[in-house]
Motif scaffolding. Structure first.
Motif, short mmCIF file in Angstrom:
data_model
loop_
_atom_site.label_atom_id
_atom_site.label_comp_id
_atom_site.label_asym_id
_atom_site.label_seq_id
_atom_site.Cartn_x
_atom_site.Cartn_y
_atom_site.Cartn_z
N MET A 1 -11.50 -7.91 -7.98
CA MET A 1 -12.97 -7.44 -7.84
C MET A 1 -13.02 -6.09 -7.24
N LYS A 2 -13.99 -5.45 -7.54
CA LYS A 2 -14.18 -4.01 -7.20
C LYS A 2 -14.52 -3.98 -5.67
N GLY A 3 -13.96 -3.42 -4.74
CA GLY A 3 -14.13 -3.19 -3.61
C GLY A 3 -12.99 -4.00 -2.62
N ASP A 4 -12.07 -4.69 -3.47
CA ASP A 4 -11.14 -5.68 -2.70
C ASP A 4 -10.10 -4.43 -2.48
N LYS A 5 -9.60 -3.39 -3.27
CA LYS A 5 -8.84 -2.48 -3.33
C LYS A 5 -9.16 -1.64 -2.01
N GLU A 6 -10.32 -1.36 -1.88
CA GLU A 6 -10.76 -0.59 -0.56
C GLU A 6 -10.37 -1.55 0.80
N LYS A 7 -10.83 -2.69 0.47
CA LYS A 7 -10.55 -3.61 1.71
C LYS A 7 -9.15 -3.76 2.08
N ILE A 8 -8.17 -3.73 1.14
CA ILE A 8 -6.95 -3.81 1.22
C ILE A 8 -6.33 -2.50 2.18
N LEU A 9 -6.76 -1.40 1.46
CA LEU A 9 -6.35 0.02 1.79
C LEU A 9 -6.92 0.11 3.36
N GLN A 10 -8.17 -0.17 3.51
CA GLN A 10 -8.73 -0.15 4.93
C GLN A 10 -7.78 -0.91 5.87
N ALA A 11 -7.32 -1.93 5.53
CA ALA A 11 -6.67 -2.91 6.52
C ALA A 11 -5.29 -2.16 6.73
N GLY A 12 -4.84 -1.12 6.23
CA GLY A 12 -3.79 -0.20 6.35
C GLY A 12 -2.66 -0.32 5.34
N CYS A 13 -2.71 -1.07 4.44
CA CYS A 13 -1.88 -1.05 3.38
C CYS A 13 -1.68 0.29 2.87
N ASP A 14 -0.43 0.78 2.47
CA ASP A 14 -0.16 2.29 2.10
C ASP A 14 -0.36 2.34 0.73
N ALA A 15 -0.35 1.38 0.10
CA ALA A 15 -0.29 1.18 -1.52
C ALA A 15 -0.77 -0.29 -2.00
N TYR A 16 -1.13 -0.13 -3.30
CA TYR A 16 -1.76 -1.52 -3.92
C TYR A 16 -1.38 -1.45 -5.56
N LEU A 17 -0.93 -2.74 -5.63
CA LEU A 17 -0.53 -2.95 -7.21
C LEU A 17 -1.18 -4.34 -7.43
N ALA A 18 -1.83 -4.55 -8.74
CA ALA A 18 -2.05 -5.73 -9.31
C ALA A 18 -1.34 -6.51 -9.95
N LYS A 19 -1.16 -7.84 -9.80
CA LYS A 19 -0.56 -8.79 -10.29
C LYS A 19 -1.26 -9.36 -11.63
N PRO A 20 -0.49 -9.99 -12.53
CA PRO A 20 0.78 -9.64 -12.83
C PRO A 20 1.43 -8.13 -12.60
N VAL A 21 2.43 -7.78 -12.10
CA VAL A 21 2.79 -6.43 -11.96
C VAL A 21 3.55 -6.08 -13.12
N ASP A 22 3.40 -4.60 -13.64
CA ASP A 22 4.18 -4.09 -14.37
C ASP A 22 5.56 -3.55 -13.89
N VAL A 23 6.53 -4.04 -14.44
CA VAL A 23 7.84 -3.92 -13.62
C VAL A 23 8.29 -2.56 -13.31
N GLN A 24 8.24 -1.53 -14.41
CA GLN A 24 8.40 -0.22 -14.19
C GLN A 24 7.52 0.29 -13.06
N GLU A 25 6.29 -0.14 -13.02
CA GLU A 25 5.26 0.46 -12.04
C GLU A 25 5.66 -0.15 -10.68
N PHE A 26 5.97 -1.35 -10.67
CA PHE A 26 6.51 -1.87 -9.44
C PHE A 26 7.78 -1.25 -8.93
N LEU A 27 8.83 -1.04 -9.55
CA LEU A 27 9.83 -0.46 -9.00
C LEU A 27 9.66 1.08 -8.73
#
Ligand code: MN
Length: 134
Positions: A87-113
């Motif tokens: 959902m739009k807005g979730d990323k914002e919420k996650i970053l506001q909580a203090g997470c340094d970065a965000y990746l959506a699951k299922p993850v792309d392996v290369q992007e993940f690494l």
């Protein structure tokens, strides 16, 4: 010294995937399956990076991130959120909580690494290290 990554994830399939990938690339891992347990392990082990699922039992990843980032002992540990939230807005919420970065699951392996390596450079095993380090 090998880098230590704390995986906080309640889905056994994802946990296995992340663990296998990270270990294959030379990282050491420890695991928690809920936010409260994750905080405990972060405080005890001071990992180099935390992989934080958001939807977790007992305490979710947002709350766990807020707590880790408000504690002087753990606030400098980078947190990479891994979530199936779309959902739009979730990323914002996650970053506001203090997470340094965000990746959506299922993850792309290369992007993940790549994201992991950005915060926690892998031990380069092909490089030979000569001499003693103090
Ligand atoms: Mn989950």
């Amino acid at each position: 010294m090998d880098k230590l990554i704390l995986i906080i994830e309640d889905d056994p399939k994802n946990l296995t995937l992340f663990r296998d990938l990270l270990q294959r690339f030379g990282y050491m891992t420890i695991e928690a399956t809920n936010g409260r347990e994750g905080i405990k392990l972060a405080r005890t082990n001071k990992p180099d990076l935390v992989l934080m699922d958001i939807q977790l039992p007992v305490m979710d990843g947002i709350e766990a991130t807020r707590i880790l980032k408000s504690d002087p002992e753990t606030k400098n540990i980078p947190i990479l959120a891994l979530t199936s939230y779309a959902m739009k807005g979730d990323k914002e919420k996650i970053l506001q909580a203090g997470c340094d970065a965000y990746l959506a699951k299922p993850v792309d392996v290369q992007e993940f690494l790549a994201k992991v390596a950005k915060y926690c450079p892998a031990h380069l095993k092909q490089k030979s290290v000569s001499g003693k380090r103090g």
